[in-house]
Scaffold this active site. Structure first.
Site, PDB file in Angstrom:
ATOM      1  N   ASP A 177      36.904  60.510  58.903  1.00  6.60           N
ATOM      2  CA  ASP A 177      36.765  61.954  58.621  1.00  6.60           C
ATOM      3  C   ASP A 177      37.665  62.806  59.504  1.00  6.60           C
ATOM      4  OD1 ASP A 177      35.491  61.825  61.102  1.00  6.60           O
ATOM      5  OD2 ASP A 177      34.048  63.373  60.533  1.00  6.60           O
ATOM      6  N   GLU A 178      38.742  62.231  59.976  1.00  8.36           N
ATOM      7  CA  GLU A 178      39.497  62.894  61.034  1.00  8.36           C
ATOM      8  C   GLU A 178      40.989  62.575  60.890  1.00  8.36           C
ATOM      9  OE1 GLU A 178      39.325  62.076  65.858  1.00  8.36           O
ATOM     10  OE2 GLU A 178      38.164  60.894  64.452  1.00  8.36           O
ATOM     11  N   ASP A 185      38.547  67.636  61.539  1.00  7.04           N
ATOM     12  CA  ASP A 185      37.427  66.688  61.601  1.00  7.04           C
ATOM     13  C   ASP A 185      36.284  67.277  60.779  1.00  7.04           C
ATOM     14  OD1 ASP A 185      36.254  64.506  64.128  1.00  7.04           O
ATOM     15  OD2 ASP A 185      34.982  65.341  62.554  1.00  7.04           O
TER      16      ASP A 185
HETATM   17  N1  DCP Z   1      29.901  57.245  62.790  1.00  9.45           N
HETATM   18  C1  DCP Z   1      29.169  56.074  62.947  1.00  9.45           C
HETATM   19  N2  DCP Z   1      28.795  55.657  64.208  1.00  9.45           N
HETATM   20  C2  DCP Z   1      29.139  56.402  65.296  1.00  9.45           C
HETATM   21  C3  DCP Z   1      29.897  57.583  65.152  1.00  9.45           C
HETATM   22  C4  DCP Z   1      30.256  57.982  63.874  1.00  9.45           C
HETATM   23  O1  DCP Z   1      28.870  55.398  61.964  1.00  9.45           O
HETATM   24  N3  DCP Z   1      28.757  55.999  66.513  1.00  9.45           N
HETATM   25  C5  DCP Z   1      30.259  57.696  61.431  1.00  9.45           C
HETATM   26  C6  DCP Z   1      29.241  58.709  60.941  1.00  9.45           C
HETATM   27  C7  DCP Z   1      29.937  60.030  61.020  1.00  9.45           C
HETATM   28  C8  DCP Z   1      31.405  59.654  60.838  1.00  9.45           C
HETATM   29  O2  DCP Z   1      31.524  58.347  61.389  1.00  9.45           O
HETATM   30  O3  DCP Z   1      29.473  60.949  60.037  1.00  9.45           O
HETATM   31  C9  DCP Z   1      32.354  60.611  61.503  1.00  9.45           C
HETATM   32  O4  DCP Z   1      32.167  60.615  62.907  1.00  9.45           O
HETATM   33  P1  DCP Z   1      32.227  61.939  63.769  1.00  9.45           P
HETATM   34  O5  DCP Z   1      32.273  61.528  65.195  1.00  9.45           O
HETATM   35  O6  DCP Z   1      33.313  62.828  63.275  1.00  9.45           O
HETATM   36  O7  DCP Z   1      30.792  62.606  63.551  1.00  9.45           O
HETATM   37  P2  DCP Z   1      30.299  63.591  62.399  1.00  9.45           P
HETATM   38  O8  DCP Z   1      31.376  63.893  61.410  1.00  9.45           O
HETATM   39  O9  DCP Z   1      29.055  63.021  61.807  1.00  9.45           O
HETATM   40  O10 DCP Z   1      29.870  64.888  63.180  1.00  9.45           O
HETATM   41  P3  DCP Z   1      30.829  65.985  63.879  1.00  9.45           P
HETATM   42  O11 DCP Z   1      32.248  65.558  63.640  1.00  9.45           O
HETATM   43  O12 DCP Z   1      30.491  67.275  63.207  1.00  9.45           O
HETATM   44  O13 DCP Z   1      30.443  65.982  65.313  1.00  9.45           O
HETATM   45 MG    MG Z   2      33.248  64.491  62.062  1.00 16.41          MG
END
Ligand code: DCP
Ligand code: MG
Length: 392
Positions: free
Chosen positions: A112-113, A18
């Site tokens: 992203d996962e 991720d």
């Molecule tokens: N995303 C979004 N709305 C949300 C959750 C996520 O639009 N409620 C989008 C923005 C994030 C991306 O999806 O950048 C990936 O989600 P992640 O949950 O993996 O969050 P991040 O990558 O930002 O942070 P991390 O994985 O480090 O916690």
């Molecule tokens: Mg993420």
């Protein structure tokens, strides 16, 4: 193999990878000034919602799905910016292609996962921990993005491990360690336990996975559903034999609310509608897809139910687009029948990544304007297609 028998000798090696603060890190590639700073990406208007925040901003309590107005209060010095979803989708594709160089079995689960089956790759890449570092370095070298990897004998354990690997790390949990690793964690850390299940468990005084694992099954059945309880309890002990590839990408995404008492106030209905649109929009963007249209569902006090749907002028994934469309449908429906409403729902359909073909037109600033030629071009190209294909 019965569901809870575990063969310790033949453990699978599953990676859950991720990216860290994905949208923020992509923006930082374009603008190094954003490095090391509190950055919040999401809707910036009065109804905007946070998509993600940099780890610097998270220290102030800012998180995904929070109203941007609240985030501004918590962290006024942060840099607030609207995202560029097209860019994120393109980076996401490159990211998945890098992963495919390391395993023939890669299952993307959101932008992203992904899960990777790395079983039997020791000869190629060495110990799992080293393989994970190799992959993280490859992603960093090619895209400049930090990634975290959880390693486990199953998707479940790998996923929970990756949360502990964050940010920018690797964390491995073997099957014989899984139950002890899970036990002290809050129940909400178990994938599949959402706010509702969390509340139902809290009422039973169950707050950790250890408590969930040893709780009597009767009350659990009532709290989580008769068919679900035993399954959840096995997962709470870190047991999961699910194959890597099992989920079919959703063709539509929806959310609905039943009111405690029937509602006829337009402003109250609009408030619920907005929340539902944001929930649906979040799930849509996380899936990396776009929708071709939105729908609403209304159930009146007498239980008659109607649905109304409308195709977007161009495929999209924005909360505002979904809300504006759903709102127009609601207003029309209320004009036709003004009775109190018992349930309101919102959905998006016609989902696909193919919608991203619009990329070039998207970057045209005119594309936001109803009267622009760009929109007409899109209508010509996609309008009839979306009708003939229906929900893809
Ligand atoms: N995303 C979004 N709305 C949300 C959750 C996520 O639009 N409620 C989008 C923005 C994030 C991306 O999806 O950048 C990936 O989600 P992640 O949950 O993996 O969050 P991040 O990558 O930002 O942070 P991390 O994985 O480090 O916690
Ligand atoms: Mg993420």
């Amino acid at each position: 193999m019965p569901d809870d028998s575990i063969n310790f000798d033949k453990e699978r090696v599953i990676f859950h990878i991720d990216l860290d603060a994905f949208y923020v890190e992509v923006e930082r590639q374009n603008d190094p000034n954003l490095r090391g700073k509190a950055v919040v990406i999401g809707g910036t208007g009065p109804r905007g919602v946070v998509a993600t925040a940099s780890y610097e901003a998270r220290k102030f309590g800012v998180h995904s799905a929070m109203a941007t107005a609240v985030a501004r209060r918590l962290c006024p010095t942060a840099i607030f910016m609207r995202g560029n979803h097209e860019l994120y989708r393109n980076v996401s594709k490159k990211f998945m292609n890098i992963l495919r160089e390391y395993s023939p079995n890669v299952v993307p689960v959101s932008v992203d996962e992904a899960y990777l089956d790395m079983t039997g790759t020791e000869r190629l890449y060495g110990e799992p921990i080293d393989a994970a570092d190799t992959i993280r370095k490859a992603v960093r070298d090619a895209l400049g993005l930090p990634a975290s990897i959880g390693i486990g004998p199953s998707k479940l354990v790998a996923k929970v491990s990756s949360e502990h690997a964050k940010p920018d790390g690797v964390f491995q949990v073997r099957q014989q360690e899984a139950e002890a690793f899970f036990a002290p964690q809050p129940v909400r850390n178990l994938p599949g336990i959402g706010p509702k299940a969390g509340e139902a468990l809290a009422k039973l005084q169950i707050s950790t996975l250890g408590e969930l694992a040893t709780a009597p099954i009767g009350p659990l059945r009532r709290a989580l559903g008769p068919n679900n309880a035993a399954h959840v309890q096995r997962r709470a002990r870190g047991i999961d034999n699910a194959p890597l590839r099992e989920r079919v990408k959703a063709k539509s995404i929806s959310a609905e609310t039943t009111f405690e008492t029937d509602v006829s106030s337009r402003s109250e209905l609009e408030k619920s509608l907005k929340k539902l649109c944001e929930r649906v929009g979040t799930r849509l963007r996380k899936s990396g897809q776009r929708a071709r249209g939105a729908s609403i569902k209304l159930r009146y006090g007498d239980f008659t139910t109607i649905t109304r749907q409308r195709t977007f002028q161009a495929p999209g994934d924005g909360d505002q687009l979904i809300y504006d469309t759903a709102h127009a449908l609601l207003v029309t429906a209320m004009r036709q029948r003004g009775d109190a409403i018992r349930l309101i729902g919102v959905g998006v359909s016609g989902l696909g990544e193919q919608a991203a073909q619009l990329s070039l037109l998207d970057q045209n600033p005119m594309a936001d304007s109803d009267t622009s030629e760009a929109i007409d071009t899109i209508r010509d190209r996609f309008g009839s297609e979306s009708i003939s294909r229906g929900s893809v």
